[in-house]
Design a protein around this motif. Structure first.
Motif, short mmCIF file in Angstrom:
data_model
loop_
_atom_site.label_atom_id
_atom_site.label_comp_id
_atom_site.label_asym_id
_atom_site.label_seq_id
_atom_site.Cartn_x
_atom_site.Cartn_y
_atom_site.Cartn_z
N GLY A 1 0.81 -1.21 0.00
CA GLY A 1 0.00 0.00 0.00
C GLY A 1 0.85 1.26 0.00
O GLY A 1 0.49 2.26 -0.64
N GLU A 2 1.97 1.23 0.70
CA GLU A 2 2.88 2.39 0.70
C GLU A 2 3.41 2.64 -0.71
O GLU A 2 3.52 3.80 -1.14
CB GLU A 2 4.04 2.17 1.66
N ILE A 3 3.76 1.58 -1.43
CA ILE A 3 4.23 1.74 -2.80
C ILE A 3 3.13 2.33 -3.67
O ILE A 3 3.36 3.27 -4.44
CB ILE A 3 4.73 0.39 -3.37
N ALA A 4 1.92 1.81 -3.53
CA ALA A 4 0.79 2.33 -4.30
C ALA A 4 0.50 3.79 -3.97
O ALA A 4 0.20 4.59 -4.86
CB ALA A 4 -0.45 1.46 -4.05
N GLU A 5 0.60 4.14 -2.72
CA GLU A 5 0.36 5.53 -2.30
C GLU A 5 1.38 6.48 -2.92
O GLU A 5 1.04 7.57 -3.40
CB GLU A 5 0.41 5.62 -0.78
N LYS A 6 2.62 6.06 -2.97
CA LYS A 6 3.65 6.90 -3.57
C LYS A 6 3.44 7.01 -5.08
O LYS A 6 3.65 8.08 -5.67
CB LYS A 6 5.04 6.38 -3.22
N ALA A 7 3.00 5.92 -5.70
CA ALA A 7 2.67 5.97 -7.14
C ALA A 7 1.50 6.92 -7.37
O ALA A 7 1.50 7.70 -8.33
CB ALA A 7 2.35 4.58 -7.65
N LYS A 8 0.50 6.86 -6.51
CA LYS A 8 -0.65 7.76 -6.63
C LYS A 8 -0.23 9.23 -6.59
O LYS A 8 -0.72 10.05 -7.37
CB LYS A 8 -1.66 7.50 -5.50
N LYS A 9 0.71 9.54 -5.71
CA LYS A 9 1.17 10.92 -5.61
C LYS A 9 1.92 11.36 -6.85
O LYS A 9 1.86 12.54 -7.23
CB LYS A 9 2.00 11.11 -4.35
N ILE A 10 2.60 10.45 -7.50
CA ILE A 10 3.26 10.79 -8.76
C ILE A 10 2.21 11.06 -9.84
O ILE A 10 2.33 12.01 -10.62
CB ILE A 10 4.25 9.68 -9.19
N VAL A 11 1.18 10.25 -9.86
CA VAL A 11 0.08 10.47 -10.81
C VAL A 11 -0.58 11.82 -10.53
O VAL A 11 -0.79 12.63 -11.43
CB VAL A 11 -0.96 9.33 -10.74
N ARG A 12 -0.89 12.08 -9.26
CA ARG A 12 -1.60 13.29 -8.87
C ARG A 12 -0.75 14.55 -9.01
O ARG A 12 -1.20 15.56 -9.55
CB ARG A 12 -2.07 13.16 -7.42
N ASP A 13 0.50 14.48 -8.54
CA ASP A 13 1.30 15.69 -8.42
C ASP A 13 2.33 15.89 -9.52
O ASP A 13 2.83 16.99 -9.71
CB ASP A 13 2.05 15.69 -7.07
N LYS A 14 2.66 14.83 -10.25
CA LYS A 14 3.74 14.92 -11.22
C LYS A 14 3.32 14.44 -12.60
O LYS A 14 4.14 13.99 -13.39
CB LYS A 14 4.96 14.15 -10.72
N ASP A 15 2.00 14.52 -12.85
CA ASP A 15 1.45 14.18 -14.17
C ASP A 15 1.91 12.80 -14.65
O ASP A 15 2.25 12.61 -15.81
CB ASP A 15 1.81 15.27 -15.19
N SER A 16 1.95 11.85 -13.71
CA SER A 16 2.32 10.46 -14.01
C SER A 16 3.73 10.30 -14.56
O SER A 16 4.03 9.32 -15.26
CB SER A 16 1.31 9.82 -14.97
N ASP A 17 4.61 11.23 -14.24
CA ASP A 17 6.00 11.15 -14.70
C ASP A 17 6.80 10.29 -13.72
O ASP A 17 7.41 10.79 -12.78
CB ASP A 17 6.61 12.56 -14.82
N PHE A 18 6.77 8.98 -13.96
CA PHE A 18 7.41 8.06 -13.03
C PHE A 18 8.93 8.15 -13.06
O PHE A 18 9.59 7.54 -12.22
CB PHE A 18 6.91 6.64 -13.28
N SER A 19 9.48 8.90 -13.98
CA SER A 19 10.93 9.12 -13.95
C SER A 19 11.31 9.97 -12.73
O SER A 19 12.48 10.02 -12.36
CB SER A 19 11.41 9.81 -15.23
N GLN A 20 10.32 10.58 -12.09
CA GLN A 20 10.58 11.39 -10.90
C GLN A 20 10.48 10.59 -9.60
O GLN A 20 10.65 11.13 -8.51
CB GLN A 20 9.61 12.57 -10.86
N TRP A 21 10.23 9.31 -9.71
CA TRP A 21 10.15 8.48 -8.51
C TRP A 21 11.51 8.43 -7.85
O TRP A 21 12.53 8.25 -8.53
CB TRP A 21 9.72 7.07 -8.89
N ASP A 22 11.56 8.57 -6.57
CA ASP A 22 12.80 8.45 -5.80
C ASP A 22 13.19 6.96 -5.77
O ASP A 22 12.61 6.17 -5.02
CB ASP A 22 12.57 8.99 -4.38
#
Length: 109
Positions: A35-56
């Protein structure tokens, strides 16, 4: 480190199997970590226009490691080697790929 070595090392930090409600604790822990992984993915979708290259990536490694720990310990709870889990999974997916059944849903494809 191979998967069996990892599982053995993970067990060094696990509670005893016979601890009251330990399996329930492990299952809830696994769900929580995924769930923590999913939550962080959700924030990338919400806040970073789904740009997963910005994932830490370092943070992602830590979270994936936490889920791996729970999987390793749950497997051991049932005397299942993590190496066997991995091999069975790859064989299952290779069979589905060979039969062009990777897409879709259901366990018995």
């Amino acid at each position: 480190m191979n998967l069996d070595e990892y599982q053995k090392a993970a067990l060094q930090t696990a509670a005893p199997r016979d601890k009251h409600n330990e399996l329930f604790h492990l299952l809830l822990g696994l769900v929580g970590e995924t769930g923590e992984i999913a939550e962080k993915a959700k924030k990338i979708v919400r806040d970073k226009d789904s740009d997963f290259s910005q994932w830490d990536i370092e943070d992602l490694k830590k979270e994936l490691g936490d889920t791996l720990w729970y999987i390793a310990v749950i497997a051991d709870y049932f005397d299942v080697r993590l190496e066997d889990v991995a091999q069975l999974n790859i064989a299952k997916l290779a069979d589905r790929q060979k039969r062009a059944m990777l897409g879709g849903s259901g366990d018995n494809r």
